[in-house]
Design a protein around this motif. Structure first.
Motif, PDB file in Angstrom:
ATOM      1  N   ASP A  22       0.519   8.978  -5.932  1.00 46.73           N
ATOM      2  CA  ASP A  22       0.516  10.400  -5.551  1.00 46.73           C
ATOM      3  C   ASP A  22       1.414  11.218  -6.476  1.00 46.73           C
ATOM      4  OD1 ASP A  22      -1.267  10.099  -3.538  1.00 46.73           O
ATOM      5  OD2 ASP A  22       0.170  10.156  -1.902  1.00 46.73           O
TER       6      ASP A  22
ATOM      7  N   GLU B  99      -9.105  12.001   5.763  1.00 49.94           N
ATOM      8  CA  GLU B  99      -8.161  12.594   4.826  1.00 49.94           C
ATOM      9  C   GLU B  99      -8.906  13.148   3.605  1.00 49.94           C
ATOM     10  OE1 GLU B  99      -3.915  11.114   2.982  1.00 49.94           O
ATOM     11  OE2 GLU B  99      -5.722   9.996   2.455  1.00 49.94           O
TER      12      GLU B  99
ATOM     13  N   TYR C 226       0.824  -1.200   0.000  1.00 51.59           N
ATOM     14  CA  TYR C 226       0.000   0.000   0.000  1.00 51.59           C
ATOM     15  C   TYR C 226       0.865   1.260   0.000  1.00 51.59           C
ATOM     16  CZ  TYR C 226      -2.479   3.921   2.012  1.00 51.59           C
ATOM     17  OH  TYR C 226      -2.953   5.189   2.257  1.00 51.59           O
TER      18      TYR C 226
ATOM     19  N   ASP D 102      -8.618   3.389  -1.381  1.00 51.97           N
ATOM     20  CA  ASP D 102      -8.221   4.795  -1.377  1.00 51.97           C
ATOM     21  C   ASP D 102      -7.322   5.105  -2.582  1.00 51.97           C
ATOM     22  OD1 ASP D 102      -8.153   7.387  -0.007  1.00 51.97           O
ATOM     23  OD2 ASP D 102      -6.008   6.968   0.146  1.00 51.97           O
TER      24      ASP D 102
HETATM   25 MG   LIG Z   1      -2.741   9.251   0.961  1.00 54.12          MG
END
Ligand SMILES: [Mg+2]
Ligand SMILES: [Mg+2]
Ligand SMILES: [Mg+2]
Ligand SMILES: [Mg+2]
Ligand SMILES: [Mg+2]
Ligand SMILES: [Mg+2]
Ligand SMILES: [Mg+2]
Ligand SMILES: [Mg+2]
Ligand SMILES: [Mg+2]
Ligand SMILES: [Mg+2]
Ligand SMILES: [Mg+2]
Ligand SMILES: [Mg+2]
Ligand SMILES: [Mg+2]
Ligand SMILES: [Mg+2]
Ligand SMILES: [Mg+2]
Ligand SMILES: [Mg+2]
Ligand SMILES: [Mg+2]
Ligand SMILES: [Mg+2]
Ligand SMILES: [Mg+2]
Ligand SMILES: [Mg+2]
Ligand SMILES: [Mg+2]
Ligand SMILES: [Mg+2]
Ligand SMILES: [Mg+2]
Ligand SMILES: [Mg+2]
Ligand SMILES: [Mg+2]
Ligand SMILES: [Mg+2]
Ligand SMILES: [Mg+2]
Ligand SMILES: [Mg+2]
Ligand SMILES: [Mg+2]
Ligand SMILES: [Mg+2]
Ligand SMILES: [Mg+2]
Lengths: 327, 327, 327, 327, 327
Positions: D151, E61, D143, D229
């Protein structure tokens, strides 16, 4: 026009029928396969057929009206199939799609169509020849029927493909012919034919997919791979049609660029020619002025010098424009 | 031309076959794997093959005729696979797609093709070298076969990609060359090749997807991840082909804009040059008039003043048009 | 305006209702089928209807507001269907889509719409005529309703198709008319109408797909193939709409190429005419010069020779440009 | 270059490894998590890794060769993941996609890549910091790894988006600069970068979809929402890339229209200027004729009248063309 | 800014909360529904919220960072929803999309957003008014919330549609205004707004699809058809957005054709005017020649005849070009 054939399974003999009234004796006879073809039937003939074989009014209605979508529909006592025969008219090059409506059952195949279908005799021949597959039932007859119809699409698609490639080939060789307009319109016409083909080919592929994967009580199991064979053919057709539909858009774009490029060339020619001729015209204009004091005018060779100057300028400018590739 | 090899599983030895008549002794022998390759077979040879291995007439028909779609079909006693080898012809740059028909079974692999396939020797070598995988059956042979064919697509696609990028690079550097027409036609040709590749690559991906996920009695389980490896390669090919097919449309649009922009430049040049030359021509025209009373005509330096005026106007207008960036 | 009809199943008689207050006696009566049509109802009438038949507020809200999407929604005690009637306004050619909201249940069909729907009388007639299907319940009434509405789409689509083909035909014959602007705008208008049609036809096809495949407690089983018949019709409509939406883009592209080609022609004419006239003008310019020594000027036939020279150049250049097909 | 870290689960301590030979003692130790990163490994190092961890030859082969598709593949004893790191080169603005091959198992994470990946230190830090999630296994390490890589796509996509919007903004303000060619080529370059991004982003989204929905024996259940996510982030990226890919086509079309419009303006200027100057030139031409009887020529102010006439015509025509907005 | 409301289910009373510290007493109280709205919260406030309601760090978040995709995610103890409010800024016409993050549970609804959302008061009013639906739980509050947000999209989409149609209308009436550049750029801007809308509307439709079909323990069953109502609205929005996104491409194409057609017109004007003026100029050129023997020059009415000839040629050519519709 009625053309009927019945097959006596036990005796493996074929007999023809020419009158709708004869049908009633065969329709529920397990020892008989029946194929009745009606060309351009009257409403009464269709109604009689409907009563004789207990055809559902909705299916009969579809058989009566033209321009149905290709489809297969299950009714209680029969299947109803709409299929299209295709050919290009020899003279006009028009795409001719002829609808055929099929009623199908363990015992019979009924085909209804407005216009004559040339393959019918060949289909009948294929059926009566393959006597050893007779016990496979009406499925093998439907297979012969659809296979022959689908095989006829290939020359049609090939002709359209040839026309497309011919137009594309001309794009590469024609120069300064101003044919972009005609090319665009020909491409448009071709694209429309591909679209029209696609509109029948795609749902017909679905029909054959259903026939290939269907567990039906009315077909022998071994017939499925035969339908898969037609499915394979029609998928190939659909691929070709889609490829050319896609490619034709790009060809149109290329044709537009060719037109634009031709215009560039014409304008360069015009610009170069105008500049040369205007520069040339400037000099006689100068020596056409009426000033009292123009020394050159009195020079004996002035006139010839001017002519040479003009010639020189012309040649010089031509050389320049040649180098710029404007000519 | 026939090229056969049989492998004695127990003894791990390979033997070659050169005559179709030898086949009958091997075909049902569980201790033997058989690979027979037929290049450009006669109808009789194919028929003999069909009888020997009980091949279904529909599969045989597909093997006889060219231009089948890539596909995998299950029959009672064998699988039938159509696959394409690809390469670019060295001289013409034409895309050459060669069909191979494969009959496959626990005991044998039969390959049929019209034109020579260069990879065959390499495939045979790979097979006879990996003796430890022999007990995986004919699957490992099919894997070697398809893997080698698919690996050959990469140089083909890379060459087409290189050609595309080269054309695009030229778009950025060429100026005033009027190459938009040629560029458009080259892009069109390339796009067509990508479309032709796509037409075989996409169904071949489906074939490998079937092979990867299929629980087959004829392949060893461990072979599935090998087919997944080819599936992965061919998916990469399909992605590249789709990316460039998409990108080529935009390149065509950009090329058209380049053509349009070039025209703008030519027209600005022409407009500026015309205005300058026409303005210049106006002045001598005026002093070419025959009025009795034109005071300037009598001035001793009138002629020279006019020439300077013309020069001045020319320079002034050039400066103006330069500032407007019309030159 | 309210127009109600109730049918006494046992006695097979039809009676009309003209007042909303009469409804309460019929709504839970198993022996009765009820059809109430409300045209342009007041909020109070709709609220009354809602209370009488326990219609969910969300469905009532949709019936109150215009411009719902075509859809079918199941509520506890009824189905709610939004459908559109289509026709082209005779004068303006505008596409007119009129929303109809339908509440449906074993016992009743409630239809609500703002503007008059011309088919209502025909639908009622079809219902009251087919007495033998009465025991099929309200499904046969819904069928009559939707079938009539969908049948009305065909003349609309046919008219749009005719307009499209007429514009395309003009593309082939118009020459030098500068109609490309009008053609583009007409094509744009037509494309918008096809898009608007598509927007109602596609979800309506989904509605009929639901009705065809739905096992509903409120419809008789035999009604499903009737909905399938409408589904078939609306799929045909959707196909036509999609085909022309696609084709219209290509027609637009072809039209642009026609415009570009026309420009090429004009520019060629201009280039050729300019060159000829400028060349012609150069010669008198030369003999308008004031040099003292220009031998030709003294030649008696000089003037006529120059005129012939100009004529000759003109004819020669015309021949050249003709050959180049610039005229 | 090898960079290894092992974590002693019980003691919650981290230790570094610098030699491939140390690996054998850790690989089957249940108390240890191992992360080995190989940068630009030799074939021998990879082979050693393969032997040590019993990696399947097909996965090793993919790790050896560049340009794999992003994918996740399950093998008997490990998962194999191909992922890409992205950044824009600071100087050239080139899109740089760097492949990373990941072997993953309950006990270890092995990462292999050709070129240096800057995020590695940060990833290691995140891993060693979150000691309380250690018992979640190698999933939390994967992860951290993927999250950090994904990102890094955002600044890349943002930069491309900024460049796109900047070009579009210039479309609105630039006038008469003939930048359409450059604009078209810049748009083409950008579109290609978006396509290249899309080609890795879309299959990477699939990888994260698999990880999110996979019931794996090697990950703790709680890790799934962490992969969700990342899935969410990468879906956002894919949406942006698709939006701009679509929008860029329209921007290209608009740019072409701008080019066409600019040409219109130039031609109007040219037409107006030509007409004015040719009309002006006609008058001196008339009074330059040599007829014996031209009354105006004898008028004392004839010359000045002609000059005024020319000035008047010029002004009048300028006013007319201004009104027509041709200047 | 915090705005909280709690509802005492038994007493059916509503009370407001103004301090985050009050929340701990309500959060696990089964007799209470809680709605807390945080506008532009500090990181500390969000952290406090997270601790109080045990919100997962990943959801927190997402609530902290802007520009999330619309989505619904299930966590162990709550649902997390990202939704967007839309409006057009009155002055600039910019599309303003404001993100709202929603945490949802049987007991509470927590909403977090950066910028003020005007609908909040109306939503609260709808909630406190419908006291009889209180026992449906927080679902009815979520429904009010989403329904109000979605209703606000309609004026936004309607305004964009109006702008689109206005531009199209101008296409039909503007003539010779050279507005194609501005039209293209306006269409580009509008298309971008439709794309931006689509980017939030499509995933929001997915959210409502999930809510409609979800069997959740936290919502009363009866709420599902309410979510279906919002789903219906948002599907309508998505349809409109897609239709105009498609149509705008065609409008752009039509605009380009208009530009091309205008150019044709200008060039025809120029060609016709040039030919007329050059032909006119040729005649005075001829009679400006200095040949000694030009009989016409001595004719008393020669000059006037030439003027009439020029006038005649001019009129004649104008008539010809009029007939050709070049003027
Ligand atoms: Mg993050
Ligand atoms: Mg029919
Ligand atoms: Mg027809
Ligand atoms: Mg066939
Ligand atoms: Mg055949
Ligand atoms: Mg076949
Ligand atoms: Mg195009
Ligand atoms: Mg073959
Ligand atoms: Mg071939
Ligand atoms: Mg390979
Ligand atoms: Mg390999
Ligand atoms: Mg591999
Ligand atoms: Mg395009
Ligand atoms: Mg309504
Ligand atoms: Mg409406
Ligand atoms: Mg109907
Ligand atoms: Mg009907
Ligand atoms: Mg029908
Ligand atoms: Mg287009
Ligand atoms: Mg196009
Ligand atoms: Mg690698
Ligand atoms: Mg790479
Ligand atoms: Mg992240
Ligand atoms: Mg997140
Ligand atoms: Mg385009
Ligand atoms: Mg947020
Ligand atoms: Mg935003
Ligand atoms: Mg609403
Ligand atoms: Mg509402
Ligand atoms: Mg509603
Ligand atoms: Mg376009």
């Amino acid at each position: 026009m009625i053309r009927g054939t019945y097959c006596d399974k036990k005796q493996q003999t074929f007999h023809s029928i020419t009158d709708l009234n004869e049908l009633s004796q065969f329709k529920d006879n397990d020892d008989i396969f029946l194929w009745v073809d009606l060309q351009d039937p009257t409403k009464e003939e269709l109604a009689k057929l409907g009563v004789e074989f207990q055809l559902h009014p909705l299916a009969l209605e579809d058989a009566t009206h033209e321009h149905q979508r290709p489809k297969i529909e299950e009714y209680d006592n029969f299947y109803f199939v709409v299929f299209y025969a295709a050919h290009l008219e020899a003279e006009t090059g028009e795409l001719d799609l002829r609808e055929i409506d099929i009623f199908l059952n363990k015992h019979y195949l009924l085909t209804v169509h407005e216009k004559p279908i040339e393959d019918l005799k060949e289909i009948q021949l294929r059926w009566t020849r393959n006597v050893q597959q007779l016990h496979w039932g009406t499925g093998i007859l439907l297979y012969s029927f659809l296979d022959t119809l689908v095989d006829d699409y290939f020359p049609v698609v090939d002709a359209l493909v040839d026309q497309t490639e011919e137009i594309e080939d001309q794009l590469y060789i024609q120069r300064g012919q101003l044919r972009e307009r005609d090319t665009a319109l020909k491409l448009l016409t071709l694209r429309k034919k591909f679209l029209a083909l696609r509109r029948v080919v795609t749902p017909q592929r679905d029909i054959l997919n259903v026939l290939t994967n269907h567990d039906s009580s009315i077909f022998d199991e071994r017939i499925n791979i035969y339908f898969r064979d037609i499915y394979d053919h029609i998928t190939r057709l659909a691929d070709t049609v889609d490829l050319y539909r896609d490619q034709l858009s790009s060809t149109m774009d290329a044709n537009l660029t060719v037109a634009s490029n031709e215009l560039n060339k014409v304008m360069r020619t015009m610009t170069a020619a105008s500049i040369i001729l205007m520069v040339d015209a400037l000099i006689p204009g100068i020596y056409g002025m009426n000033f009292e004091n123009i020394p050159e005018l009195k020079w004996e060779y002035g006139y010839f010098a001017v002519l040479f100057l003009m010639l020189g300028l012309t040649i010089g400018l031509i050389v320049v424009f040649r180098r710029l590739r404007w000519f």
